[in-house]
Design an enzyme around this catalytic site. Structure first.
Site, short mmCIF file in Angstrom:
data_model
loop_
_atom_site.label_atom_id
_atom_site.label_comp_id
_atom_site.label_asym_id
_atom_site.label_seq_id
_atom_site.Cartn_x
_atom_site.Cartn_y
_atom_site.Cartn_z
N LEU A 1 5.36 -0.20 0.96
CA LEU A 1 4.23 0.28 1.76
C LEU A 1 3.15 0.72 0.77
O LEU A 1 3.47 1.22 -0.32
CB LEU A 1 4.64 1.48 2.63
CG LEU A 1 5.63 1.19 3.76
CD1 LEU A 1 6.03 2.49 4.47
CD2 LEU A 1 5.05 0.19 4.77
N ASP A 2 1.89 0.55 1.16
CA ASP A 2 0.80 0.98 0.29
C ASP A 2 0.85 2.48 0.07
O ASP A 2 1.41 3.22 0.89
CB ASP A 2 -0.56 0.63 0.92
CG ASP A 2 -0.74 -0.87 1.07
OD1 ASP A 2 -0.08 -1.63 0.33
OD2 ASP A 2 -1.53 -1.28 1.94
N GLN A 3 0.20 2.90 -0.96
CA GLN A 3 0.13 4.33 -1.30
C GLN A 3 -0.31 5.17 -0.10
O GLN A 3 0.23 6.24 0.17
CB GLN A 3 -0.85 4.46 -2.49
CG GLN A 3 -1.36 5.80 -2.83
CD GLN A 3 -2.54 6.21 -1.97
OE1 GLN A 3 -2.47 7.24 -1.32
NE2 GLN A 3 -3.62 5.43 -1.95
N THR B 1 -0.17 4.36 3.12
CA THR B 1 0.57 4.09 4.37
C THR B 1 1.71 5.11 4.50
O THR B 1 2.35 5.46 3.52
CB THR B 1 1.16 2.66 4.36
OG1 THR B 1 0.09 1.73 4.21
CG2 THR B 1 1.92 2.35 5.63
N LYS C 1 -4.01 -4.55 6.67
CA LYS C 1 -5.40 -4.27 6.28
C LYS C 1 -6.21 -5.56 6.25
O LYS C 1 -7.36 -5.60 6.70
CB LYS C 1 -5.43 -3.57 4.92
CG LYS C 1 -4.89 -2.15 4.99
CD LYS C 1 -4.81 -1.50 3.64
CE LYS C 1 -4.18 -0.12 3.77
NZ LYS C 1 -3.75 0.45 2.50
#
Ligand code: URA
Length: 240
Positions: free
Chosen positions: A109-111, A113, A195
């Site tokens: 997961l992105d930073q 998220t 995104k």
């Protein structure tokens, strides 16, 4: 299994460190301090207490973490602390068959998220869950910068073209949660997929939260940053 081997397998350090733990009286089973590393114990349902902390024996580790924002899903984080720092040391150091010890995140997961992250030391499980062939559906709750119109939602479900791939990607389900909120179910896990899908329909993600993987929802009892072991039922649910 010998008690020293049990402690070693659970991530309590080298064999020598496990011996030292035992000698210090830090290890209890059923309220009794055990010091003999050669003692044979049945591992089925075994509950250790190490330095006062209960530690159920798990041959393989499967855990869920409520990932907070501000953490990277990387062993070598660049700008933010690693999600692994949120886990107790034994989960980070337990020996594995691979070159990297400890549990690994199943996908990233992105930073920024938040939400459901699964981690395990079972290489086959990680591979199966992360493989695009398995199409495990994942639900993302998306808050967008601009209100979503019907055409944008329809496009997300029909398929949009991302900047690096002519093959359109489509959400399996799109459920409107509010004027600028939507739940998207995706079966692929392309880089920054949510995104980029929102950007492709002319909108922008303000906040992103993963609430479900397969039939397994993020446990509402877990505050951001908290983790728990997965149960046998959870492991069945996640594959659904
Ligand atoms: N899609 C994204 O864009 N970011 C995530 O963290 C997960 C899915």
């Amino acid at each position: 299994m010998k008690l020293q081997q049990i402690l070693f397998s659970q991530g309590f350090g080298t064999r020598r460190q496990c011996d030292a733990l035992l000698a210090s009286g830090a290890v209890q089973v059923a309220g009794e301090v055990l010091r003999d590393g050669n003692a044979e114990l049945a591992t089925d349902g075994l509950m250790l207490t190490v330095n006062g902390v209960p530690w159920p024996f798990h041959e393989r580790a499967y855990v869920m973490l409520h990932k907070p924002a501000g953490y990277e899903c990387s062993q070598q984080p660049k700008h933010w602390p690693a999600v692994y720092e949120l886990l107790p040391a034994p989960l980070r150091t337990r020996p594995t068959k691979s070159s990297v010890n400890g549990v690994q995140a199943v996908g990233r997961l992105d930073q920024d998220t938040t939400g459901l992250l699964i981690l395990s030391d079972d290489g086959q499980f990680i591979h199966r869950m992360a493989s695009p062939k398995h199409h495990v559906p994942k639900v993302y709750e998306v808050t967008t910068k601009h209100a979503l119109d019907g055409a944008q939602i329809a496009a997300l479900c029909a398929g949009v073209v991302l900047n690096d791939d002519p093959q359109p990607v489509a959400a399996l389900h799109c459920e409107r949660l509010g004027a600028a909120r939507i739940a998207l179910t995706l079966t692929e896990g392309k880089y920054h997929q949510v995104k980029r899908m929102l950007a492709a329909v002319g909108n922008r993600v303000d906040a992103l939260h993963r609430s479900r993987i397969g039939g397994l929802a993020l446990d509402p009892a877990l505050a951001p940053g908290e983790w728990r072991w997965l149960t046998a039922d959870d492991l069945v649910a996640i594959a659904r």
